[in-house]
Design a protein around this motif. Structure first.
Motif, PDB file in Angstrom:
ATOM      1  N   ARG A   1      58.829  99.861  35.165  1.00 24.46           N
ATOM      2  CA  ARG A   1      58.996 100.100  36.599  1.00 24.46           C
ATOM      3  C   ARG A   1      59.146 101.588  36.872  1.00 24.46           C
TER       4      ARG A   1
ATOM      5  N   THR B   1      62.239 102.355  34.332  1.00 24.20           N
ATOM      6  CA  THR B   1      62.952 101.239  33.721  1.00 24.20           C
ATOM      7  C   THR B   1      62.023 100.592  32.713  1.00 24.20           C
TER       8      THR B   1
ATOM      9  N   HIS C   1      60.381 104.224  39.920  1.00 22.64           N
ATOM     10  CA  HIS C   1      61.138 104.240  41.177  1.00 22.64           C
ATOM     11  C   HIS C   1      61.454 105.676  41.560  1.00 22.64           C
ATOM     12  N   ASN C   2      61.286 105.983  42.821  1.00 21.17           N
ATOM     13  CA  ASN C   2      61.674 107.288  43.348  1.00 21.17           C
ATOM     14  C   ASN C   2      62.998 107.134  44.089  1.00 21.17           C
ATOM     15  N   PRO C   3      64.118 107.545  43.459  1.00 22.37           N
ATOM     16  CA  PRO C   3      65.425 107.366  44.085  1.00 22.37           C
ATOM     17  C   PRO C   3      65.807 108.524  45.008  1.00 22.37           C
TER      18      PRO C   3
ATOM     19  N   SER D   1      52.121 106.750  49.251  1.00 24.16           N
ATOM     20  CA  SER D   1      52.375 106.420  47.846  1.00 24.16           C
ATOM     21  C   SER D   1      51.088 105.873  47.255  1.00 24.16           C
TER      22      SER D   1
ATOM     23  N   THR E   1      59.250 101.674  44.888  1.00 24.38           N
ATOM     24  CA  THR E   1      59.274 101.167  43.520  1.00 24.38           C
ATOM     25  C   THR E   1      57.918 100.567  43.191  1.00 24.38           C
ATOM     26  N   TYR E   2      57.436 100.846  41.999  1.00 19.66           N
ATOM     27  CA  TYR E   2      56.164 100.286  41.521  1.00 19.66           C
ATOM     28  C   TYR E   2      56.421  99.470  40.266  1.00 19.66           C
ATOM     29  N   GLU E   3      56.095  98.189  40.301  1.00 23.49           N
ATOM     30  CA  GLU E   3      56.275  97.287  39.167  1.00 23.49           C
ATOM     31  C   GLU E   3      54.953  97.175  38.410  1.00 23.49           C
TER      32      GLU E   3
ATOM     33  N   LEU F   1      59.805  97.334  47.612  1.00 22.20           N
ATOM     34  CA  LEU F   1      59.200  96.941  46.343  1.00 22.20           C
ATOM     35  C   LEU F   1      57.696  96.846  46.493  1.00 22.20           C
TER      36      LEU F   1
END
Length: 200
Positions: A180, A157, A182-184, A106, A133-135, A2
């Motif tokens: 948010r 998200t 996110h790179n899954p 990143s 993940t970037y919030e 995170l």
């Protein structure tokens, strides 16, 4: 992993930190503002402002937006190096890495920024390594973002809804709410981001 919405996590040597500190101090002094006065106008603590001007504090994009608005600057004017001399033509902007996670693979890079009619339009290039993940904190009310996925997969998200985006797709959304990235996937994610920041 995170990653919170900060300009820097563990890379205090990035030039943007020094740009922000120098610009804040210089413009604040030019306008005859004390640190107390600017902090109160921007809605931040004096201690935070002191630490930012001393290059000793990580800072969120939302806090930088508040400081820029309090000084009637664009975000880009706050984070870019100060202009030297007067030029008749608008100079070409150099890419400026404004955010990166604890690993340098990143990051978010500001490419260009234009102000008009009390609003600011920014062009960014982002990349997130697998699993990152970037919030993001909310932008000012009325702000919008547009994303275009250059390569990889992005899970956005937004408002509790999950929106998967793949290479070659795009989306526009109101960014005046938490969201948010996110790179899954197993590969590097690269995307462009256009931001329309509304005036606060």
């Amino acid at each position: 992993m995170l990653v919170w919405c900060v300009v820097l996590m563990s890379k205090p040597s990035l030039p943007v930190i020094h740009n922000i500190a120098a610009n804040l101090r210089r413009i604040r002094q030019q306008r005859g503002l004390t640190q107390d006065a600017l902090a109160q106008s921007a809605g931040v603590s004096r201690r935070m402002l002191v630490n930012i001007e001393a290059h000793e504090s990580n800072v969120s994009f939302a806090t930088l937006d508040r400081l820029a608005n309090a000084l009637n600057l664009s975000f880009a004017e706050l984070v870019r190096p100060a202009s030297i001399g007067e030029k008749s033509e608008r100079p070409l902007s150099r890419p400026l890495r404004v955010w990166q996670d604890e690993h340098s693979d990143s990051h978010g890079t500001l490419l260009e920024s234009v102000r008009f009619a009390g609003q600011c339009v920014e062009l960014w290039h982002w990349q997130l390594a697998p699993g990152v993940t970037y919030e993001a904190e909310p932008d000012p009310p009325g702000s919008q973002e547009m994303l275009y996925i250059i390569s990889g997969e992005l899970v956005l998200t937004l408002d509790g809804l999950v929106r998967p985006l793949v290479t070659g797709t795009s989306i526009a959304f109101a960014s005046d709410q938490p969201y948010r990235f996110h790179n899954p996937g197993p590969f590097m994610l690269r995307f462009s981001k256009n931001v329309l920041l509304a005036a606060e």
